[in-house]
Design an enzyme around this catalytic site. Sequence first.
Site, PDB file in Angstrom:
ATOM      1  N   GLU A   1       0.789  -1.223   0.000  1.00  0.00           N
ATOM      2  CA  GLU A   1       0.000   0.000   0.000  1.00  0.00           C
ATOM      3  C   GLU A   1       0.824   1.278   0.000  1.00  0.00           C
ATOM      4  O   GLU A   1       0.479   2.248   0.657  1.00  0.00           O
ATOM      5  CB  GLU A   1      -0.947  -0.014   1.199  1.00  0.00           C
ATOM      6  CG  GLU A   1      -0.249   0.000   2.578  1.00  0.00           C
ATOM      7  CD  GLU A   1       0.039  -1.370   3.162  1.00  0.00           C
ATOM      8  OE1 GLU A   1       0.053  -2.367   2.393  1.00  0.00           O
ATOM      9  OE2 GLU A   1       0.247  -1.448   4.377  1.00  0.00           O
TER      10      GLU A   1
ATOM     11  N   HIS B   1      -8.208  -4.016  -1.267  1.00  0.00           N
ATOM     12  CA  HIS B   1      -7.469  -4.073   0.006  1.00  0.00           C
ATOM     13  C   HIS B   1      -6.434  -2.959   0.084  1.00  0.00           C
ATOM     14  O   HIS B   1      -6.343  -2.223   1.064  1.00  0.00           O
ATOM     15  CB  HIS B   1      -6.783  -5.440   0.124  1.00  0.00           C
ATOM     16  CG  HIS B   1      -6.005  -5.642   1.389  1.00  0.00           C
ATOM     17  ND1 HIS B   1      -6.533  -6.266   2.491  1.00  0.00           N
ATOM     18  CD2 HIS B   1      -4.744  -5.290   1.725  1.00  0.00           C
ATOM     19  CE1 HIS B   1      -5.614  -6.278   3.456  1.00  0.00           C
ATOM     20  NE2 HIS B   1      -4.529  -5.693   3.015  1.00  0.00           N
ATOM     21  N   GLU B   2      -5.661  -2.820  -0.972  1.00  0.00           N
ATOM     22  CA  GLU B   2      -4.593  -1.803  -0.933  1.00  0.00           C
ATOM     23  C   GLU B   2      -5.186  -0.395  -0.900  1.00  0.00           C
ATOM     24  O   GLU B   2      -4.648   0.496  -0.244  1.00  0.00           O
ATOM     25  CB  GLU B   2      -3.659  -1.974  -2.125  1.00  0.00           C
ATOM     26  CG  GLU B   2      -3.017  -3.348  -2.265  1.00  0.00           C
ATOM     27  CD  GLU B   2      -2.402  -3.901  -0.979  1.00  0.00           C
ATOM     28  OE1 GLU B   2      -2.311  -5.128  -0.829  1.00  0.00           O
ATOM     29  OE2 GLU B   2      -2.023  -3.115  -0.100  1.00  0.00           O
TER      30      GLU B   2
ATOM     31  N   HIS C   1      -6.143   0.515   2.566  1.00  0.00           N
ATOM     32  CA  HIS C   1      -4.994   0.937   3.391  1.00  0.00           C
ATOM     33  C   HIS C   1      -4.787   2.448   3.352  1.00  0.00           C
ATOM     34  O   HIS C   1      -4.087   2.997   4.216  1.00  0.00           O
ATOM     35  CB  HIS C   1      -3.720   0.252   2.919  1.00  0.00           C
ATOM     36  CG  HIS C   1      -3.411  -1.054   3.595  1.00  0.00           C
ATOM     37  ND1 HIS C   1      -3.275  -1.170   4.963  1.00  0.00           N
ATOM     38  CD2 HIS C   1      -3.204  -2.291   3.086  1.00  0.00           C
ATOM     39  CE1 HIS C   1      -3.006  -2.426   5.257  1.00  0.00           C
ATOM     40  NE2 HIS C   1      -2.962  -3.133   4.137  1.00  0.00           N
TER      41      HIS C   1
ATOM     42  N   GLU D   1      -4.224  -4.154   9.484  1.00  0.00           N
ATOM     43  CA  GLU D   1      -4.711  -5.172   8.543  1.00  0.00           C
ATOM     44  C   GLU D   1      -6.140  -5.632   8.798  1.00  0.00           C
ATOM     45  O   GLU D   1      -6.888  -5.867   7.860  1.00  0.00           O
ATOM     46  CB  GLU D   1      -3.761  -6.366   8.542  1.00  0.00           C
ATOM     47  CG  GLU D   1      -2.367  -6.037   8.037  1.00  0.00           C
ATOM     48  CD  GLU D   1      -2.333  -5.500   6.603  1.00  0.00           C
ATOM     49  OE1 GLU D   1      -1.291  -4.998   6.179  1.00  0.00           O
ATOM     50  OE2 GLU D   1      -3.373  -5.596   5.899  1.00  0.00           O
TER      51      GLU D   1
ATOM     52  N   ASP E   1       8.688  -9.658  10.566  1.00  0.00           N
ATOM     53  CA  ASP E   1       8.504 -10.561   9.419  1.00  0.00           C
ATOM     54  C   ASP E   1       8.245 -12.002   9.879  1.00  0.00           C
ATOM     55  O   ASP E   1       7.516 -12.747   9.234  1.00  0.00           O
ATOM     56  CB  ASP E   1       9.752 -10.560   8.527  1.00  0.00           C
ATOM     57  CG  ASP E   1       9.857  -9.295   7.693  1.00  0.00           C
ATOM     58  OD1 ASP E   1      10.960  -9.017   7.178  1.00  0.00           O
ATOM     59  OD2 ASP E   1       8.846  -8.579   7.560  1.00  0.00           O
TER      60      ASP E   1
ATOM     61  N   TYR F   1      -4.944 -10.193   9.918  1.00  0.00           N
ATOM     62  CA  TYR F   1      -5.914  -9.905   8.852  1.00  0.00           C
ATOM     63  C   TYR F   1      -7.282 -10.474   9.204  1.00  0.00           C
ATOM     64  O   TYR F   1      -8.274  -9.744   9.284  1.00  0.00           O
ATOM     65  CB  TYR F   1      -5.451 -10.524   7.530  1.00  0.00           C
ATOM     66  CG  TYR F   1      -4.187  -9.955   6.955  1.00  0.00           C
ATOM     67  CD1 TYR F   1      -2.944 -10.302   7.461  1.00  0.00           C
ATOM     68  CD2 TYR F   1      -4.237  -9.047   5.906  1.00  0.00           C
ATOM     69  CE1 TYR F   1      -1.781  -9.758   6.942  1.00  0.00           C
ATOM     70  CE2 TYR F   1      -3.087  -8.510   5.369  1.00  0.00           C
ATOM     71  CZ  TYR F   1      -1.862  -8.874   5.898  1.00  0.00           C
ATOM     72  OH  TYR F   1      -0.703  -8.335   5.375  1.00  0.00           O
TER      73      TYR F   1
HETATM   74  C1  LIG Z   1       1.210  -9.506  14.094  1.00  0.00           C
HETATM   75  C2  LIG Z   1       2.295  -9.307  13.100  1.00  0.00           C
HETATM   76  C3  LIG Z   1       3.185  -8.215  13.527  1.00  0.00           C
HETATM   77  C4  LIG Z   1       3.920  -7.543  12.672  1.00  0.00           C
HETATM   78  C5  LIG Z   1       3.924  -7.862  11.196  1.00  0.00           C
HETATM   79  C6  LIG Z   1       4.111  -6.594  10.413  1.00  0.00           C
HETATM   80  C7  LIG Z   1       4.593  -6.608   9.185  1.00  0.00           C
HETATM   81  C8  LIG Z   1       5.040  -7.888   8.573  1.00  0.00           C
HETATM   82  C9  LIG Z   1       5.964  -7.673   7.407  1.00  0.00           C
HETATM   83  O1  LIG Z   1       6.375  -8.946   6.987  1.00  0.00           O
HETATM   84  C10 LIG Z   1       5.328  -6.953   6.235  1.00  0.00           C
HETATM   85  C11 LIG Z   1       4.240  -7.418   5.626  1.00  0.00           C
HETATM   86  C12 LIG Z   1       3.763  -6.769   4.420  1.00  0.00           C
HETATM   87  C13 LIG Z   1       2.613  -7.193   3.815  1.00  0.00           C
HETATM   88  C14 LIG Z   1       2.219  -6.563   2.601  1.00  0.00           C
HETATM   89  C15 LIG Z   1       1.139  -6.955   1.933  1.00  0.00           C
HETATM   90  C16 LIG Z   1       0.218  -8.036   2.452  1.00  0.00           C
HETATM   91  O2  LIG Z   1      -1.036  -7.479   2.773  1.00  0.00           O
HETATM   92  C17 LIG Z   1       0.060  -9.169   1.444  1.00  0.00           C
HETATM   93  C18 LIG Z   1      -0.581 -10.402   2.052  1.00  0.00           C
HETATM   94  C19 LIG Z   1      -0.175 -11.692   1.392  1.00  0.00           C
HETATM   95  C20 LIG Z   1      -0.307 -11.627  -0.132  1.00  0.00           C
HETATM   96  O3  LIG Z   1      -1.395 -11.358  -0.635  1.00  0.00           O
HETATM   97  O4  LIG Z   1       0.714 -11.796  -0.815  1.00  0.00           O
HETATM   98 ZN   LIG Z   2      -2.782  -5.191   3.991  1.00  0.00          ZN
END
Ligand SMILES: CC/C=C\C/C=C\C[C@@H](O)/C=C/C=C/C=C\[C@@H](O)CCCC(=O)O
Ligand SMILES: [Zn+2]
Length: 632
Positions: A268, A292-293, A296, A315, A373, A381
């Site tokens: 996003e 979704h994006e 955001h 999320e 990560d 979500y």
């Molecule tokens: C409870 C988790 C706490 C912190 C996690 C925060 C960020 C995680 C980091 O890995 C970044 C994630 C980014 C995600 C971006 C886009 C997602 O919405 C896509 C979801 C999966 C997909 O559709 O490919």
């Molecule tokens: Zn998201």
Amino acid sequence: MPTFDPSSQSSYPATAVTHVAFDVDVDFDEKIISGTATASVKVQSQSSTLVLDTRDLHIERVQLDGADLTFSIGETHPVMGAPLVIELDKQMEKDSSFDVVITYRTSPSSSAVQWLRPEQTAGGKHPYLFTQCQAIHARSLFPCQDTPGAKMTYSAKVTAPNPLTALMSAIPIGEPADAGDGKSSFEFKQDVPIPPYLLALAVGNVEAVEIGPRSKVWSEPEMVQAGAFEFSETEDFLKAAEQVAGPYVWGRYDLLLLPPSFPYGGMENPCLTFVTPTLLAGDRSQAHVVAHEIAHSWSGNLVTNKTWEHFWLNEGFTVFIERKIMNKMYGKSVFDFNAIGGLMELKETVARLGTNHPHTVLKPELAGGVDPDDVFSKVPYEKGFAFLVYLEHMTRGDGDGPERADAANGTPEFAEFLIEHFQRHQYATVESDDFKAAYTARFPEASAQVDWDAWLTKPGMPPVDIGQYYDGGSSEASAELARKWHLCDVLGMGGEGTRPEGASAGDIKDFSSMQVDHFLLSLIEYRGGSHALSVNVVKSLDELYKLSEFKNSEIRCKWLQLRLAAGDAGAFEPARDMLRSQGRMKFLRPLYRSLSKSKAEGGKKFAEETFAGARNMYHPIAEKMVAADLGM
Ligand SMILES: CC/C=C\C/C=C\C[C@@H](O)/C=C/C=C/C=C\[C@@H](O)CCCC(=O)O
Ligand SMILES: [Zn+2]
């Protein structure tokens, strides 16, 4: 020293970076980005140092009013990187402000940046780079206070080799200018304060097609028309989102369709959402990712989780708005269909992690330098979404009975509360207690019936059977077909050609791709009950429904998982094809896990060999996560 955010070593909020002006050059030969970042700092409590997060950055000098400042790089933390400690030349008083000019360069190993060789792009002639900063990778791109609360505006001048185009999560200013030496410069400004994780850069051989009054799709020429078709509903999504969440403050909403190694479905980045080409299903069936994006733009970008422990406020809210958009566009049946699918994915995640796993807690603890990560999953979500559905339902005032449930349309009171939420916290951050307090103030009777502690701090599935609030009608056909195949399999009607009575190709003839996807998700859910389909049933499924011929990425991934779980060695090569053709972790991680654990002989070795050969194609984040999954 305790910090404001367990994932940052910066001096925020004592000293707060409020703006950064970049003047940087992109060098594809050296794989580095170098130049200056001029940080405007507001002193919020008397300080003599400014501390910024860095990871794998080389800091050349730091200046204040033209004079060099003393600085040091602290001890490197394996997850958080190294703090850049800048000694200010005097005690800075509260409410004072100053600018520091930092001359720096990134490293080829920067975890935020993927440098692509020409052969990794659609056009095959030019290099390409893109960044992914969420959650804590911005610090490998520029020295920053890499915590969501440290919101900053920014401007940038980026120089890149011709004929490439630079794009950022900002509004482009003017036209590209000749920068000499076969390079051009591109200028940008982002006047809405953003958390550092939303700073994004891409440089490639890209062109754009207008798809709406405030939107265009950027992509390599080879994919741009396909992107324009797939994302043609964007303006309608934006209008629906504004009805749900309030005014759109970002000006532009452009999309950048990236090369296949992009590690997520979408990211996003403000003004310029990054999306994966695995969304190019040809039937707009993945367009909910764009919804979704877009969502955001409010949850995450306008109002941001204070720290990553409150990621569900980014999320869970975004999935809630996404599905409210789909309800406005396509009706209640689509909302309920997507909500049921999301609940099944949550069940699958909780079954895989374990019902007592700390990562199934909605508000997990990240103290001690836990890498966000590593905690990432469907939980923030879908458990977050379920919580908001439940909280909205409770505003009906008649307790939590499902008899009057209408999750898609909800209640006018909660719809108003949602808009107020974004107005209340706009351009700032929010944490779970803030949200609880606002809900309790607005809906005291409802809040008194909510087990907040169970929802926010307990592991496992939600404390309420949220599925009873959805109308299963639209998913009944695909769910019933899956039940038939599952019962046929588990009732031991085995032997060659095992299939339910009367099964035929016509069973899915009228299914949408979403229904085929749900059919497979339902079979996986049965598998999640420690039962893999028998290989004879898998062969029958393919003979009748030709599932191996589907190009839709969601269907391909789920079908390969079912074949691998059944021990079908014939799935090895198709799985390798998918693992070599895209780098989206949503598909990489389950496929590598399924290969590695396949009943078929040699799955683990095949997975490891495939990864060894493909890993340099993946974004650094994806490479790291899959390596950890495989223990490599
Ligand atoms: C409870 C988790 C706490 C912190 C996690 C925060 C960020 C995680 C980091 O890995 C970044 C994630 C980014 C995600 C971006 C886009 C997602 O919405 C896509 C979801 C999966 C997909 O559709 O490919
Ligand atoms: Zn998201």
